[in-house]
Design an enzyme around this catalytic site. Structure first.
Site, PDB file in Angstrom:
ATOM      1  N   ASP A   9      46.166  30.707 122.780  1.00  7.64           N
ATOM      2  CA  ASP A   9      45.846  30.788 121.304  1.00  7.64           C
ATOM      3  C   ASP A   9      45.040  28.903 121.182  1.00  7.64           C
ATOM      4  O   ASP A   9      45.903  28.638 122.192  1.00  7.64           O
ATOM      5  CB  ASP A   9      47.132  31.181 120.829  1.00  7.64           C
ATOM      6  N   ASP A 108      40.017  33.332 118.494  1.00 10.29           N
ATOM      7  CA  ASP A 108      41.008  32.031 118.801  1.00 10.29           C
ATOM      8  C   ASP A 108      41.968  32.665 120.705  1.00 10.29           C
ATOM      9  O   ASP A 108      43.154  31.909 120.416  1.00 10.29           O
ATOM     10  CB  ASP A 108      41.453  31.245 118.539  1.00 10.29           C
ATOM     11  N   GLU A 109      42.141  33.410 120.350  1.00  9.80           N
ATOM     12  CA  GLU A 109      43.162  34.733 121.145  1.00  9.80           C
ATOM     13  C   GLU A 109      43.021  35.533 121.959  1.00  9.80           C
ATOM     14  O   GLU A 109      41.939  36.649 122.050  1.00  9.80           O
ATOM     15  CB  GLU A 109      44.195  35.173 120.777  1.00  9.80           C
TER      16      GLU A 109
HETATM   17  N1  DCP Z   1      41.493  31.550 110.008  1.00  7.41           N
HETATM   18  C1  DCP Z   1      41.391  31.595 108.998  1.00  7.41           C
HETATM   19  N2  DCP Z   1      42.383  31.815 108.042  1.00  7.41           N
HETATM   20  C2  DCP Z   1      43.641  32.201 108.163  1.00  7.41           C
HETATM   21  C3  DCP Z   1      44.232  32.452 109.758  1.00  7.41           C
HETATM   22  C4  DCP Z   1      43.313  32.044 110.397  1.00  7.41           C
HETATM   23  O1  DCP Z   1      40.390  31.563 108.602  1.00  7.41           O
HETATM   24  N3  DCP Z   1      44.306  32.529 106.838  1.00  7.41           N
HETATM   25  C5  DCP Z   1      40.871  31.088 111.871  1.00  7.41           C
HETATM   26  C6  DCP Z   1      41.022  29.949 111.262  1.00  7.41           C
HETATM   27  C7  DCP Z   1      41.995  29.603 112.795  1.00  7.41           C
HETATM   28  C8  DCP Z   1      41.417  30.962 113.440  1.00  7.41           C
HETATM   29  O2  DCP Z   1      41.771  31.946 112.945  1.00  7.41           O
HETATM   30  O3  DCP Z   1      41.123  28.377 113.253  1.00  7.41           O
HETATM   31  C9  DCP Z   1      43.017  31.276 114.467  1.00  7.41           C
HETATM   32  O4  DCP Z   1      43.645  31.698 113.788  1.00  7.41           O
HETATM   33  P1  DCP Z   1      45.913  31.123 113.991  1.00  7.41           P
HETATM   34  O5  DCP Z   1      46.114  31.448 112.902  1.00  7.41           O
HETATM   35  O6  DCP Z   1      45.453  30.648 115.714  1.00  7.41           O
HETATM   36  O7  DCP Z   1      45.578  29.311 113.239  1.00  7.41           O
HETATM   37  P2  DCP Z   1      44.769  27.902 113.896  1.00  7.41           P
HETATM   38  O8  DCP Z   1      45.027  28.495 115.555  1.00  7.41           O
HETATM   39  O9  DCP Z   1      44.332  27.230 113.013  1.00  7.41           O
HETATM   40  O10 DCP Z   1      46.718  27.559 114.253  1.00  7.41           O
HETATM   41  P3  DCP Z   1      47.414  27.248 115.471  1.00  7.41           P
HETATM   42  O11 DCP Z   1      47.552  25.934 115.952  1.00  7.41           O
HETATM   43  O12 DCP Z   1      49.089  27.732 114.679  1.00  7.41           O
HETATM   44  O13 DCP Z   1      47.155  28.412 116.276  1.00  7.41           O
HETATM   45 CA    CA Z   2      45.216  29.510 116.694  1.00 12.41          CA
HETATM   46 CA    CA Z   3      46.151  32.510 116.460  1.00 12.26          CA
END
Ligand code: DCP
Ligand code: CA
Ligand code: CA
Length: 363
Positions: A9, A108-109
């Site tokens: 992730d 992103d996963e």
């Molecule tokens: N995303 C989005 N709206 C949301 C959740 C996520 O647009 N409500 C998008 C933006 C994030 C990506 O998907 O960058 C990946 O989601 P993650 O939940 O994995 O969040 P992050 O990568 O930002 O944070 P983390 O470091 O907790 O994985």
């Molecule tokens: Ca993420």
């Molecule tokens: Ca994620």
């Protein structure tokens, strides 16, 4: 026999991509936002860096609310989704190059069944995860967190538990102790609703959850979810990891304003169709080796033509091929009127190489 599953992730993905593009952002809170355009500030936060999160900014929060929490030096960036998609594809290609069965879970996963390539050896899996993290960082500047476990659910929870830039392996014999004291909301699939429902019965941790009978869970959640919760709370929910089946073809067809045999009118319509299908093709990560023209005549007959194309051909090249086909149809039948027109891309292949490096697997 236990499998070896890696869950990758990317850390604060969209916001981190922006930091890599502009390193001065690293020192301040950053929120990447999707603006809806309704009013100046309508829309939501998509991703926030850790400095912004410390101030309470979270994904899904309205931009207005985030602005109230953020100080003057914070940066709000409109999301550049196609740019992040492109990065995502590059990262997936890097991960794929290590071998194993890879399934892209989201932008992103990814989850990788590495059982075979590490020969069921968890110590080797840790080395593999280190190598993945290093390559992703070298080639993109991005950090990710990797969890390792005997199935996808445990691997994902391991990844969540070590963010950011972490690596956590839960060996098969450690699964019960890893899960026992975690709050139920840490289990993928348990949202706020399920959490509060379980709380009514005094179920707070995964070991509380694992004490419930299947019958009881079925009454609360229905049979499918109950079965998942029953197994996953014990670390036993296991499903095979498969690569998604590639689509066989991508096509689109539209109705012309009027039945016509005017070449320019037809080509204008095709230009739109090609543009849209090309975006679809690119974003799903495939190249086509064959393009087809689909024409539906004023008498509702379907006529098709096909040609081989260079994988990754540009829109203007495709349109030249299609124009030749349209001309041919019109010349062949001087009464022909076209009512609907479209294209079909087929013989699809993954846009990027799947070279297996085997850098890591050597004994
Ligand atoms: N995303 C989005 N709206 C949301 C959740 C996520 O647009 N409500 C998008 C933006 C994030 C990506 O998907 O960058 C990946 O989601 P993650 O939940 O994995 O969040 P992050 O990568 O930002 O944070 P983390 O470091 O907790 O994985
Ligand atoms: Ca993420
Ligand atoms: Ca994620």
């Amino acid at each position: 026999m236990h499998r070896v599953v890696l869950f990758v992730d990317l850390d604060y993905f969209f916001a981190q991509v922006e930091e890599v593009e502009n390193p001065s952002l690293r020192e301040r809170p950053v929120a990447v936002c999707v603006f809806s355009g309704r009013t100046e500030d309508s829309g939501v936060v998509s991703s926030a860096n850790y400095l912004a999160r410390k101030l309470g900014v979270k994904a899904g929060m309205p931009i207005k609310a985030a602005k109230r929490l953020l100080p003057g030096n914070a940066t709000i960036i409109p999301a550049r989704l196609s740019f992040y998609m492109e990065k995502s594809r590059k990262i997936m290609d890097i991960l794929r190059s290590f071998g194993g069965v890879l399934r892209v879970e989201s932008v992103d996963e990814a989850v990788i069944d590495a059982t075979e390539i590490v020969n069921r050896d968890y110590a080797k899996a840790v080395q593999l995860a280190e190598a993945l993290k290093k390559r992703v960082h070298e080639e993109t500047g991005l950090t990710c967190s990797v969890g390792i476990g005997p199935n996808k659910v445990v691997a994902k929870m391991a990844a969540d538990s070590c963010k950011p830039n972490g690596l956590k392996a839960v060996f098969p014999d450690e699964v019960p102790s890893f899960l026992a004291n975690l709050p139920v909301k840490d289990l993928p699939g348990i949202g706020a609703k399920a959490e509060s429902l379980l709380a009514e019965y005094g179920v707070k941790t995964l070991s509380d959850l694992a004490k419930l009978e299947l019958d009881f869970l079925e009454k609360l959640f229905g049979s499918k979810k109950a079965r998942y919760l029953y197994l996953a709370s014990r670390g036993l929910f296991d499903e095979a990891i498969t690569e998604k089946q590639p689509p066989k073809q991508i096509s689109k067809i539209i109705t012309l304003k009027q039945n016509t045999r005017d070449l320019e009118e037809i080509m204008q319509a095709l230009e739109r169709v090609v543009e849209e299908t090309n975006v679809k093709l690119e974003s799903s990560g495939y190249f086509a080796s064959r393009v087809g023209l689909i024409a539906i005549t004023s008498t509702i007959k379907t006529v098709t033509r096909q040609a081989e194309i260079k994988p990754g051909a540009r829109a203007d090249e495709l349109l030249r091929v299609l124009e030749k086909m349209v001309k041919e149809l019109l010349e062949k039948d001087e009464k022909l009127l076209i009512r609907r027109i479209g294209v079909r891309f087929s013989d699809l292949q993954q846009a990027t190489g799947q070279t297996r490096l085997n850098v890591f697997v050597g004994e």
